[in-house]
Design an enzyme around this catalytic site. Structure first.
Site, PDB file in Angstrom:
ATOM      1  N   GLY A   1       0.841  -1.192   0.000  1.00 27.59           N
ATOM      2  CA  GLY A   1       0.000   0.000   0.000  1.00 27.59           C
ATOM      3  C   GLY A   1       0.872   1.236   0.000  1.00 27.59           C
ATOM      4  N   GLY A   2       0.264   2.358  -0.270  1.00 25.66           N
ATOM      5  CA  GLY A   2       0.995   3.618  -0.293  1.00 25.66           C
ATOM      6  C   GLY A   2       1.394   4.071   1.102  1.00 25.66           C
ATOM      7  N   SER A   3       2.224   5.083   1.124  1.00 28.11           N
ATOM      8  CA  SER A   3       2.643   5.691   2.377  1.00 28.11           C
ATOM      9  C   SER A   3       1.426   6.154   3.163  1.00 28.11           C
ATOM     10  CB  SER A   3       3.557   6.886   2.069  1.00 28.11           C
ATOM     11  OG  SER A   3       3.962   7.525   3.246  1.00 28.11           O
ATOM     12  N   SER A   4       1.448   5.956   4.456  1.00 28.46           N
ATOM     13  CA  SER A   4       0.388   6.383   5.384  1.00 28.46           C
ATOM     14  C   SER A   4      -0.946   5.680   5.161  1.00 28.46           C
ATOM     15  CB  SER A   4       0.206   7.907   5.333  1.00 28.46           C
ATOM     16  OG  SER A   4       1.404   8.552   5.704  1.00 28.46           O
TER      17      SER A   4
ATOM     18  N   LYS B   1      -0.313   0.215   6.701  1.00 30.53           N
ATOM     19  CA  LYS B   1       0.297  -1.114   6.612  1.00 30.53           C
ATOM     20  C   LYS B   1       1.011  -1.531   7.889  1.00 30.53           C
ATOM     21  CE  LYS B   1       2.968   0.058   3.325  1.00 30.53           C
ATOM     22  NZ  LYS B   1       2.642   1.472   3.476  1.00 30.53           N
ATOM     23  N   SER B   2       1.833  -0.658   8.431  1.00 30.08           N
ATOM     24  CA  SER B   2       2.611  -1.004   9.628  1.00 30.08           C
ATOM     25  C   SER B   2       1.702  -1.245  10.829  1.00 30.08           C
ATOM     26  CB  SER B   2       3.615   0.102   9.951  1.00 30.08           C
ATOM     27  OG  SER B   2       4.516   0.272   8.883  1.00 30.08           O
TER      28      SER B   2
ATOM     29  N   ASP C   1      10.497   0.656   4.965  1.00 28.55           N
ATOM     30  CA  ASP C   1      11.168   1.765   5.652  1.00 28.55           C
ATOM     31  C   ASP C   1      12.461   1.306   6.311  1.00 28.55           C
ATOM     32  OD1 ASP C   1       9.144   3.482   4.861  1.00 28.55           O
ATOM     33  OD2 ASP C   1       8.122   3.467   6.788  1.00 28.55           O
TER      34      ASP C   1
END
Length: 174
Positions: free
Chosen positions: A8-11, A14-15, A35
């Site tokens: 998925g994209g940043s923000s 996912k994390s 990251d």
């Protein structure tokens, strides 16, 4: 299942989903995010550039180092470690093809983590640790040409609910 692959994209969340999945599973799963790989690159010579508008450009040196990263994670999974990979496939399906090659012979659950670009951009701004524009640019681009076993959307669904969907898909695939 050997690997849960979150793209998925940043923000997009996912994390946070990866951590929630870890909490739900009875056995340990190791989470590795892109990251971590990017932070491990040398400040110069790593083959990655971040534009002021959030654009990310990668070159041949990045791809070479990325191959080592993918091979290392694949070796861990092949040795028996359960992995959650948190990735931003900027090249969409082409990136998935590279990962499929690296993870050949392993059972992988491919999960798309979607988020509305406006919502992702607001999260990005609130975080304060990202270059503005990255989340909106990546929100759709990372999913182009991808084939998923499951898609979750964090726009209006909380990470715990998304994690429960991932765990249910994992159990039904096993």
């Amino acid at each position: 299942m050997d690997v849960i692959f979150l793209n998925g994209g940043s923000s997009s969340g996912k994390s946070t989903i990866a951590r929630a999945v870890q909490a739900l599973l009875p056995e340990p799963w190791l989470a590795f995010g892109v990251d971590t790989f990017v932070a491990a690159l040398p400040e110069t010579g790593g083959g990655i550039e971040f534009g002021p508008d959030g654009e990310i450009v990668v070159g041949p040196e990045f791809r070479r180092l990325e191959e080592f990263w993918m091979a290392g994670l694949a070796a861990m999974a092949a040795a028996g470690a359960h992995l959650i990979v948190d990735e931003v496939l900027l090249s969409g399906g082409a990136g998935q093809d590279r990962w499929r090659s690296a993870l050949a012979g392993l059972d992988v659950l491919w999960v798309g983590v979607r988020c509305d670009p406006v919502v992702a951009a607001a999260r990005e701004a609130a975080r304060g640790d990202r270059i503005g524009g990255m989340a909106a640019d990546q929100a759709r681009r990372v999913h182009a040409g991808m084939a998923y076993d499951l898609v979750v959307d964090t726009t209006a669904t909380d990470p715990d609910a998304c994690a429960r969907h991932v765990v249910a898909a994992l159990k039904s695939a096993s």
